[in-house]
Design a protein around this motif. Structure first.
Motif, mmCIF file in Angstrom:
data_model
loop_
_atom_site.group_PDB
_atom_site.id
_atom_site.type_symbol
_atom_site.label_atom_id
_atom_site.label_comp_id
_atom_site.label_asym_id
_atom_site.label_seq_id
_atom_site.Cartn_x
_atom_site.Cartn_y
_atom_site.Cartn_z
ATOM 1 N N SER A 43 31.927 62.810 -9.043
ATOM 2 C CA SER A 43 30.788 62.693 -9.957
ATOM 3 C C SER A 43 29.654 63.505 -9.350
ATOM 4 C CB SER A 43 30.361 61.230 -10.103
ATOM 5 O OG SER A 43 31.405 60.434 -10.619
ATOM 6 N N PHE A 44 28.970 64.298 -10.175
ATOM 7 C CA PHE A 44 27.928 65.193 -9.653
ATOM 8 C C PHE A 44 26.899 65.442 -10.745
ATOM 9 C CE2 PHE A 44 26.230 69.516 -9.231
ATOM 10 C CZ PHE A 44 25.736 69.489 -7.929
ATOM 11 N N VAL A 45 25.627 65.338 -10.389
ATOM 12 C CA VAL A 45 24.534 65.633 -11.325
ATOM 13 C C VAL A 45 23.394 66.276 -10.540
ATOM 14 C CG1 VAL A 45 22.883 64.714 -13.010
ATOM 15 C CG2 VAL A 45 25.108 63.603 -12.728
ATOM 16 N N VAL A 46 22.770 67.288 -11.131
ATOM 17 C CA VAL A 46 21.542 67.841 -10.554
ATOM 18 C C VAL A 46 20.380 67.571 -11.495
ATOM 19 C CG1 VAL A 46 22.644 69.651 -9.185
ATOM 20 C CG2 VAL A 46 21.918 70.159 -11.525
ATOM 21 N N GLU A 47 19.228 67.327 -10.907
ATOM 22 C CA GLU A 47 17.979 67.164 -11.660
ATOM 23 C C GLU A 47 16.914 68.032 -11.003
ATOM 24 O OE1 GLU A 47 16.775 63.099 -11.836
ATOM 25 O OE2 GLU A 47 18.588 62.417 -12.836
ATOM 26 N N PRO A 48 16.128 68.753 -11.800
ATOM 27 C CA PRO A 48 16.241 68.942 -13.251
ATOM 28 C C PRO A 48 17.341 69.944 -13.589
ATOM 29 C CG PRO A 48 14.434 70.248 -12.414
ATOM 30 C CD PRO A 48 14.966 69.479 -11.231
ATOM 31 N N MET A 49 17.573 70.153 -14.874
ATOM 32 C CA MET A 49 18.605 71.089 -15.331
ATOM 33 C C MET A 49 17.987 72.402 -15.811
ATOM 34 S SD MET A 49 21.086 68.402 -17.323
ATOM 35 C CE MET A 49 21.911 69.686 -18.249
ATOM 36 N N GLN A 50 16.769 72.656 -15.392
ATOM 37 C CA GLN A 50 16.122 73.905 -15.783
ATOM 38 C C GLN A 50 15.150 74.334 -14.695
ATOM 39 O OE1 GLN A 50 14.179 71.316 -19.059
ATOM 40 N NE2 GLN A 50 12.949 73.179 -19.041
ATOM 41 N N LEU B 23 20.485 75.106 -17.268
ATOM 42 C CA LEU B 23 21.851 74.849 -16.816
ATOM 43 C C LEU B 23 22.589 74.004 -17.844
ATOM 44 C CD1 LEU B 23 21.185 73.963 -13.059
ATOM 45 C CD2 LEU B 23 21.688 76.217 -14.056
ATOM 46 N N LEU B 24 23.851 74.361 -18.092
ATOM 47 C CA LEU B 24 24.677 73.623 -19.047
ATOM 48 C C LEU B 24 26.045 73.344 -18.431
ATOM 49 C CD1 LEU B 24 22.914 75.935 -20.754
ATOM 50 C CD2 LEU B 24 24.051 74.847 -22.680
ATOM 51 N N GLY B 25 26.658 72.255 -18.840
ATOM 52 C CA GLY B 25 28.026 71.957 -18.426
ATOM 53 C C GLY B 25 28.168 71.759 -16.930
ATOM 54 N N ASP B 26 29.295 72.246 -16.387
ATOM 55 C CA ASP B 26 29.614 72.035 -14.978
ATOM 56 C C ASP B 26 28.603 72.660 -14.026
ATOM 57 O OD1 ASP B 26 31.809 70.708 -15.849
ATOM 58 O OD2 ASP B 26 33.302 72.088 -15.036
ATOM 59 N N ALA B 27 27.772 73.551 -14.505
ATOM 60 C CA ALA B 27 26.713 74.098 -13.649
ATOM 61 C C ALA B 27 25.719 73.013 -13.266
ATOM 62 C CB ALA B 27 25.991 75.243 -14.360
ATOM 63 N N ALA B 28 25.649 71.951 -14.074
ATOM 64 C CA ALA B 28 24.661 70.894 -13.840
ATOM 65 C C ALA B 28 25.285 69.535 -13.562
ATOM 66 C CB ALA B 28 23.735 70.769 -15.050
ATOM 67 N N HIS B 29 26.517 69.323 -14.001
ATOM 68 C CA HIS B 29 27.106 67.987 -13.841
ATOM 69 C C HIS B 29 28.622 68.046 -13.939
ATOM 70 C CE1 HIS B 29 27.395 68.264 -18.222
ATOM 71 N NE2 HIS B 29 26.097 68.520 -18.237
ATOM 72 N N ILE B 30 29.253 67.134 -13.220
ATOM 73 C CA ILE B 30 30.710 66.975 -13.255
ATOM 74 C C ILE B 30 30.992 65.488 -13.379
ATOM 75 C CG2 ILE B 30 32.847 67.178 -11.904
ATOM 76 C CD1 ILE B 30 31.681 69.698 -10.649
ATOM 77 N N VAL B 31 31.991 65.133 -14.158
ATOM 78 C CA VAL B 31 32.407 63.739 -14.272
ATOM 79 C C VAL B 31 33.894 63.648 -13.943
ATOM 80 C CG1 VAL B 31 30.701 63.048 -15.994
ATOM 81 C CG2 VAL B 31 32.866 64.033 -16.736
ATOM 82 N N PRO B 32 34.344 62.497 -13.439
ATOM 83 C CA PRO B 32 35.793 62.303 -13.323
ATOM 84 C C PRO B 32 36.421 62.397 -14.707
ATOM 85 C CG PRO B 32 34.587 60.553 -12.190
ATOM 86 C CD PRO B 32 33.580 61.323 -12.999
#
Length: 394
Positions: free
Chosen positions: A270-277, A283-292
């Motif tokens: 699980s991965f998230v970055v803040e902010p996404m801009q 940033l969109l999709g896997d560039a900003a977040h990943i989920v199992p």
């Protein structure tokens, strides 16, 4: 070269954003490091939320999906050898999901883009983003031995976890949230009929298993394996034998096996970055977040990012609403964290964690029993699985 929106990455999120922008009359150019064949060769998700299906329809690329995709009105949880049906349509007021492979979505979007002559530059090397905090950002890249500069108003980073977009944001700007799970999914693709007409998510003492499909004649199965496993150590015979062990008896007896077309092991995180801009970079999709992959949210979250940025840009160019640009990250993250929660919950409930003590294992079992034994619990599962609503852009 000049354009209004530069899109980095020709995966499904970049292509979908480009298609929607083109239909809205907003010029865009897509830059992709790989070849089209390489992009199409990626084996990925195949369950589309109701919202993504509707967005593909809006983009005008749903004809083949409507013809070949499989509408699923529910799915099965296999718990302790019994099947528990989750009635998606009945519990959500008519919403469903569509089984249609990411590769096919990408193929449809590529064809639509080519048909209207929108610019996509594949094998773009040494892509670099510049002046992101200014009103005139630009991208430089090399293509066929020549160096180019692409001037634009905005840049959409749709180039995945390892892409250049997120790496172009200065250190210290982003906050990262991450959880790495101690196992992966061993996946096998085969030209065999599905063992069941709906997906089966199986919890078993030997580990999680998933029975999925791409079509009535092509299946995709997964097994939970330790993160140290090597795909080379798994023959087809060993895979099928282990899958049978983890399924309820009736489904195990119905399982049709065959030679694998592809086998691979995907780590879970699980991965998230803040902010996404950052400035005029989004940033969109896997560039900003990943989920199992347990909750089937990865591709669908990318689509919701596309929906948010697309609708903001339509208002920017159509109504001069540049104030909305600063809200992209905030709006996107509200939905992302809810999807992260659902994927974390599904992963935590259905997998065997080697370090869990007896109490934690009993809580895991009780939590599942409570949810599937309650209409409110089943409704919570269903509404998250079909996808929470997209937020309106006001």
């Amino acid at each position: 070269m000049k354009t209004q929106v530069a899109i980095i990455g020709a995966g499904p999120s970049g292509l979908l954003l480009g298609q929607l922008l083109t239909k809205a009359g907003i010029d865009n150019v897509i830059l992709e490091r790989q070849t089209p064949d390489y992009v199409l060769g990626r084996i990925r998700a195949g369950v589309l939320e109701q919202g993504m299906v509707d967005l593909l329809r809006e983009a005008g690329v749903s004809e083949r999906m409507e013809r070949e995709g499989l509408v699923h009105e529910g799915f099965e949880l296999a718990l302790d050898g019994r099947l528990e049906h989750i009635d998606l349509k009945g519990l959500t007021g008519g919403k469903t999901v569509m089984v249609y492979g990411q590769t096919e979505v990408t193929r449809d979007l590529m064809a639509a883009r080519q048909a209207v002559g929108s610019r996509s530059i594949y094998e773009a090397d040494k892509v670099a983003l510049h002046d992101l905090k200014t009103a005139a950002p630009y991208v430089t890249f090399e293509h066929k031995g020549e160096t180019f500069r692409l001037d634009c108003n905005y840049i959409a980073g749709c180039d995945g976890f390892h892409g250049v977009a997120r790496k172009s944001i200065p250190e210290g700007v982003l906050t990262e949230f991450e959880r790495v799970y101690p196992f992966g999914w061993l996946g096998l693709l085969a030209d065999t009929p599905p063992v069941h007409d709906e997906l089966i998510y199986a919890r078993h003492e030997r580990g999680f298993a998933l029975c999925s499909m791409r079509s009535p004649t092509r299946t995709r199965y997964y097994l939970q394996v330790p993160s140290c496993e090597r795909v080379e150590d798994w023959s087809d015979e060993r895979f099928w034998e282990e899958l049978r062990r983890r399924l309820p008896t009736e489904q195990a007896e119905k399982l049709v096996t065959g030679p694998s077309l592809e086998k691979s092991i995907a780590p879970l995180r699980s991965f998230v970055v803040e902010p996404m801009q950052y400035g005029n970079l989004f940033l969109l999709g896997d560039a900003a977040h990943i989920v199992p992959p347990t909750g089937a949210k990865g591709l669908n979250l990318a689509a919701s990012d596309v929906n948010t940025l697309y609708r903001i840009l339509v208002k920017v160019y159509g109504e001069g609403r540049t104030d909305l640009l600063a809200k992209y990250s905030e709006i996107s993250l509200r939905r992302i964290w809810k999807a992260e929660r659902f994927s974390w919950w599904m992963t935590s409930m259905l997998h065997d964690f080697p370090d869990n003590d007896a109490f934690t294992k009993r809580m895991q079992q009780t939590e599942l029993d409570y949810y599937v034994g309650s209409e409110a619990g089943r409704t919570t599962i269903a509404e998250n699985y079909v996808g929470l609503p997209y937020e309106d852009i006001e």
